[in-house]
Design a protein around this motif. Sequence first.
Motif, short mmCIF file in Angstrom:
data_model
loop_
_atom_site.label_atom_id
_atom_site.label_comp_id
_atom_site.label_asym_id
_atom_site.label_seq_id
_atom_site.Cartn_x
_atom_site.Cartn_y
_atom_site.Cartn_z
N THR A 174 44.22 -19.55 110.67
CA THR A 174 43.91 -18.28 110.01
C THR A 174 44.21 -17.13 110.98
O THR A 174 44.24 -17.32 112.20
CB THR A 174 42.44 -18.22 109.62
OG1 THR A 174 41.63 -18.18 110.81
CG2 THR A 174 42.05 -19.41 108.76
N PRO A 175 44.42 -15.93 110.45
CA PRO A 175 44.64 -14.78 111.35
C PRO A 175 43.53 -14.62 112.38
O PRO A 175 43.81 -14.29 113.54
CB PRO A 175 44.70 -13.60 110.38
CG PRO A 175 45.26 -14.19 109.12
CD PRO A 175 44.63 -15.56 109.03
N ALA A 179 44.22 -14.71 116.28
CA ALA A 179 43.87 -13.53 117.06
C ALA A 179 42.93 -13.88 118.21
O ALA A 179 43.09 -13.38 119.34
CB ALA A 179 43.22 -12.49 116.15
N GLU A 180 41.95 -14.74 117.94
CA GLU A 180 41.02 -15.13 119.00
C GLU A 180 41.75 -15.77 120.17
O GLU A 180 41.51 -15.42 121.34
CB GLU A 180 39.98 -16.11 118.45
CG GLU A 180 39.00 -16.61 119.51
CD GLU A 180 38.13 -17.75 119.04
OE1 GLU A 180 37.03 -17.91 119.60
OE2 GLU A 180 38.55 -18.50 118.14
N VAL A 181 42.68 -16.67 119.86
CA VAL A 181 43.42 -17.36 120.92
C VAL A 181 44.36 -16.39 121.64
O VAL A 181 44.38 -16.33 122.88
CB VAL A 181 44.21 -18.55 120.34
CG1 VAL A 181 45.19 -19.09 121.39
CG2 VAL A 181 43.25 -19.65 119.90
N HIS A 182 45.12 -15.63 120.89
CA HIS A 182 46.12 -14.76 121.52
C HIS A 182 45.46 -13.64 122.33
O HIS A 182 45.99 -13.23 123.37
CB HIS A 182 47.07 -14.21 120.47
CG HIS A 182 48.17 -15.16 120.12
ND1 HIS A 182 49.50 -14.94 120.42
CD2 HIS A 182 48.14 -16.39 119.55
CE1 HIS A 182 50.23 -15.96 120.02
NE2 HIS A 182 49.42 -16.87 119.48
N TYR A 197 53.32 -17.61 118.43
CA TYR A 197 52.53 -18.56 117.65
C TYR A 197 53.48 -19.54 116.98
O TYR A 197 54.56 -19.16 116.51
CB TYR A 197 51.69 -17.86 116.57
CG TYR A 197 51.04 -18.88 115.64
CD1 TYR A 197 49.92 -19.58 116.05
CD2 TYR A 197 51.60 -19.17 114.40
CE1 TYR A 197 49.35 -20.54 115.24
CE2 TYR A 197 51.03 -20.14 113.58
CZ TYR A 197 49.91 -20.82 114.00
OH TYR A 197 49.37 -21.79 113.20
N GLY A 198 53.09 -20.81 116.91
CA GLY A 198 53.88 -21.81 116.22
C GLY A 198 52.97 -22.75 115.45
O GLY A 198 51.87 -23.06 115.89
N ALA A 211 51.47 -9.12 112.39
CA ALA A 211 50.66 -7.91 112.38
C ALA A 211 49.53 -7.97 113.40
O ALA A 211 48.94 -6.94 113.74
CB ALA A 211 50.09 -7.67 110.98
N LEU A 212 49.24 -9.17 113.92
CA LEU A 212 48.18 -9.32 114.91
C LEU A 212 48.62 -8.73 116.25
O LEU A 212 49.78 -8.88 116.66
CB LEU A 212 47.82 -10.80 115.07
CG LEU A 212 47.33 -11.48 113.80
CD1 LEU A 212 47.15 -12.98 114.03
CD2 LEU A 212 46.03 -10.86 113.31
N THR A 213 47.70 -8.11 116.94
CA THR A 213 48.03 -7.30 118.12
C THR A 213 48.79 -8.07 119.20
O THR A 213 49.77 -7.58 119.73
CB THR A 213 46.74 -6.73 118.73
OG1 THR A 213 46.08 -5.93 117.74
CG2 THR A 213 47.05 -5.87 119.95
#
Length: 240
Positions: A174-175, A179-182, A197-198, A211-213
């Motif tokens: 999920t986004p 996002a938490e990981v990145h 991301y893959g 769209a995630l930062t």
Amino acid sequence: MPQKYAAGNWKMNGLVTDLTEVLEIDKGVADLACQTVICLPATLIYAADGDPRQTVEIGGQYCHPAASGAHTGDISAEMLAEAGASYVITGHSERRTDHGETDADVRAQTEAAWRAGLVAILCIGETLDQREAGETLSVLMSQIDGSLPEGATAENTILAYEPVWAIGTGKVATPDQVAEVHDALREKLGPEMSLLYGGSVKAANAAELFALTNVDGALVGGASLKAADFVPIAKALSES
């Protein structure tokens, strides 16, 4: 700002006749604001290097830590570079699982990539059991500590987060999970290294992911085999 990358991993797929897809990808990404890399089986790298490409860079999928020697069936980073590769994947979960590659092995392969002048696309990822146990970030940070050599920079390394449970399964993190990981990876690795991301990335979900930062692109498996599937992903990245 980190470089944006649309990277494809053909895995054990493709014959020389399929390189027409690389040329079609090249046409489709020519004016995009991202770098495109296709990581091919070793048998196709030399043939692809002779194609009249303008934009797409070529990568390998694995390299042995040694430059040469008695390693039947293996390929060195120097061989990949001579064949025309500029990038190589290290640490993919399928290599870690199918061939028992450890963090130490991945570290040595990454150092070999640098030695040969290749950019390493270093993969990390957790299993479903590890995620359900709440161990995702600790597993990933341990993999980075064990796999990423000292001297890693934005110029010689790209980090790809690929949750093992999402590779080729049709499941996508999920986004919020991505996002938490990145965000954690950015905090650990600094502002310049590209973070991809893959895991079942397709045109339908690419824009939401990009769209995630702290998502700077994608490492794409099956959808990279056809230009019609891959070019829309690259366009979504370019427009993000």
